[in-house]
Design a protein around this motif. Structure first.
Motif, PDB file in Angstrom:
ATOM      1  N   GLY A  81      -6.702  -9.435   1.030  1.00 62.05           N
ATOM      2  CA  GLY A  81      -5.682 -10.395   1.502  1.00 62.05           C
ATOM      3  C   GLY A  81      -6.224 -11.803   1.446  1.00 62.05           C
ATOM      4  O   GLY A  81      -6.793 -12.230   0.433  1.00 62.05           O
ATOM      5  N   SER A  82      -6.109 -12.522   2.580  1.00 58.15           N
ATOM      6  CA  SER A  82      -6.620 -13.896   2.658  1.00 58.15           C
ATOM      7  C   SER A  82      -8.058 -13.915   3.153  1.00 58.15           C
ATOM      8  O   SER A  82      -8.690 -14.965   3.172  1.00 58.15           O
ATOM      9  CB  SER A  82      -5.758 -14.692   3.646  1.00 58.15           C
ATOM     10  N   GLY A  83      -8.531 -12.750   3.604  1.00 57.84           N
ATOM     11  CA  GLY A  83      -9.879 -12.690   4.176  1.00 57.84           C
ATOM     12  C   GLY A  83      -9.909 -13.008   5.668  1.00 57.84           C
ATOM     13  O   GLY A  83     -10.965 -12.929   6.293  1.00 57.84           O
TER      14      GLY A  83
ATOM     15  N   TYR B  33      -5.113 -11.541  11.560  1.00 56.76           N
ATOM     16  CA  TYR B  33      -3.813 -12.010  12.065  1.00 56.76           C
ATOM     17  C   TYR B  33      -2.868 -12.417  10.937  1.00 56.76           C
ATOM     18  O   TYR B  33      -1.899 -13.135  11.172  1.00 56.76           O
ATOM     19  CB  TYR B  33      -3.971 -13.168  13.070  1.00 56.76           C
ATOM     20  N   LEU B  34      -3.176 -12.016   9.716  1.00 54.83           N
ATOM     21  CA  LEU B  34      -2.284 -12.327   8.595  1.00 54.83           C
ATOM     22  C   LEU B  34      -1.967 -11.027   7.873  1.00 54.83           C
ATOM     23  O   LEU B  34      -2.594  -9.998   8.130  1.00 54.83           O
ATOM     24  CB  LEU B  34      -2.966 -13.308   7.633  1.00 54.83           C
TER      25      LEU B  34
ATOM     26  N   GLY C  34      -7.974  -3.152   8.048  1.00 53.01           N
ATOM     27  CA  GLY C  34      -6.813  -3.270   7.150  1.00 53.01           C
ATOM     28  C   GLY C  34      -7.202  -3.938   5.837  1.00 53.01           C
ATOM     29  O   GLY C  34      -6.809  -3.509   4.745  1.00 53.01           O
TER      30      GLY C  34
ATOM     31  N   GLY D  85       0.822  -1.200   0.000  1.00 52.25           N
ATOM     32  CA  GLY D  85       0.000   0.000   0.000  1.00 52.25           C
ATOM     33  C   GLY D  85       0.860   1.256   0.000  1.00 52.25           C
ATOM     34  O   GLY D  85       0.552   2.241  -0.675  1.00 52.25           O
TER      35      GLY D  85
ATOM     36  N   GLY E 157      -1.508  -4.544  -0.916  1.00 57.76           N
ATOM     37  CA  GLY E 157      -1.551  -4.286   0.526  1.00 57.76           C
ATOM     38  C   GLY E 157      -2.462  -3.109   0.855  1.00 57.76           C
ATOM     39  O   GLY E 157      -3.178  -2.593  -0.009  1.00 57.76           O
TER      40      GLY E 157
ATOM     41  N   THR F   3      -0.787  -9.217   3.872  1.00 59.02           N
ATOM     42  CA  THR F   3      -0.927  -9.476   2.434  1.00 59.02           C
ATOM     43  C   THR F   3       0.318 -10.178   1.870  1.00 59.02           C
ATOM     44  O   THR F   3       0.254 -10.746   0.787  1.00 59.02           O
ATOM     45  CB  THR F   3      -1.230  -8.182   1.653  1.00 59.02           C
ATOM     46  N   ASP F   4       1.441 -10.155   2.609  1.00 53.74           N
ATOM     47  CA  ASP F   4       2.606 -10.950   2.169  1.00 53.74           C
ATOM     48  C   ASP F   4       2.285 -12.439   2.271  1.00 53.74           C
ATOM     49  O   ASP F   4       2.576 -13.219   1.359  1.00 53.74           O
ATOM     50  CB  ASP F   4       3.842 -10.642   3.039  1.00 53.74           C
TER      51      ASP F   4
ATOM     52  N   GLY G  67      -3.510  -3.395  10.635  1.00 56.60           N
ATOM     53  CA  GLY G  67      -4.208  -3.837  11.833  1.00 56.60           C
ATOM     54  C   GLY G  67      -3.369  -3.774  13.096  1.00 56.60           C
ATOM     55  O   GLY G  67      -3.807  -3.249  14.130  1.00 56.60           O
TER      56      GLY G  67
END
Ligand code: UDP
Length: 235
Positions: free
Chosen positions: A131-133, A136-137, A74, A12, A50, A139-140, A57
């Motif tokens: 991201g993954s949806g 705690y994760l 995020g 981002g 990102g 975009t990497d 977050g």
């Protein structure tokens, strides 16, 4: 040797371009033209974007905002970027679809494995939002997962630095750039902070190569996609 299919991870922060936050449409148009060159040479391109130009977050959680909510915020930030890039890419003649990993039917198609492949087979660039949806994760990590899911050959992580150094180049004049390093070494060296540990761990487990490169220099995105010597290869 050009890659057949790649995942390009855009942070981002980069999308803010000349600004401190938000989106710089001039930079977006430049990006579209660079990506178009590589795409017209025949490489299929999946983009994970990102949200750090709006929020991350881990940084905003607290003072009443729960971590899960902060991560949802995020992920919504990544959606804003994905929508902007989709329009900017199409305005620059690059057929693009935004697929979302968060439920947002009014604004984007759902990320569905077969649909993603169909769009790519039809010659479109896809931009993954959300991201993954899951919280705690980052975009990497989501980038490595989507690269595995869509059979990409490499994760090209676009950054403002031109690769991984043996020491922090901002503090040490004699820091040297590393051309290639294994996943294991990248995980073990605490000084290497180009990618989070969860992303590196997933890449190690499934042998997904990651190229860290400076995307801001003219021609570097095309070179990275063509498999030419830029940045640092982790793998
Ligand atoms: N995020 C998340 N799950 C994901 C991807 C992202 O919860 O799978 C949230 C997380 O809060 C993250 C924010 O979205 O900080 C923005 O993503 P990221 O920090 O990876 O953006 P970048 O630093 O690449 O701009």
């Amino acid at each position: 040797m050009s890659y057949k299919r790649v995942l390009l991870k855009l942070s981002g922060e980069q999308l803010a371009g000349q600004y401190e936050s938000g989106i710089d449409p001039i930079f977006g148009a430049w990006l579209a033209r660079e990506i178009k060159k590589a795409h017209s040479d025949g490489t299929e391109i999946v983009i994970m974007v990102g949200g750090g130009n709006f929020m991350r977050g881990a940084q905003i959680a607290g003072h009443g905002i729960a971590r899960v909510t902060a991560d949802h915020m995020g992920m919504l930030a990544t959606m804003i970027n994905a929508l902007a890039l989709t329009d900017i890419f199409e305005a620059n003649g690059l057929q693009t679809r935004c697929l979302s990993n968060i439920f947002a039917e009014q604004v984007a198609e759902k990320f569905i494995h077969r649909l993603a492949n169909k769009h790519i087979d039809n010659g479109r660039v896809i931009i993954v939002a959300g991201g993954s949806g899951r919280p705690y994760l980052t975009t990497d990590t989501a980038a490595v997962e989507i690269a595995l899911e869509l059979d990409c050959e490499v994760v090209l992580k676009a950054t403002k630095v031109d690769g991984v150094y043996d020491k922090d180049p901002t503090k040490h004049d004699n820091a040297e750039k590393i051309d290639k390093i294994s996943h294991q070494e990248a995980l073990e060296q605490a000084s290497i902070q180009v990618m989070d540990q969860a992303a590196l761990g997933l890449a190690l487990e499934h042998k997904m190569p990651i190229l860290i490169f400076d995307s801001m220099s003219e021609g570097n995105i095309v070179s990275a996609i063509k498999g030419q010597k830029v940045g640092t290869l982790i793998g």
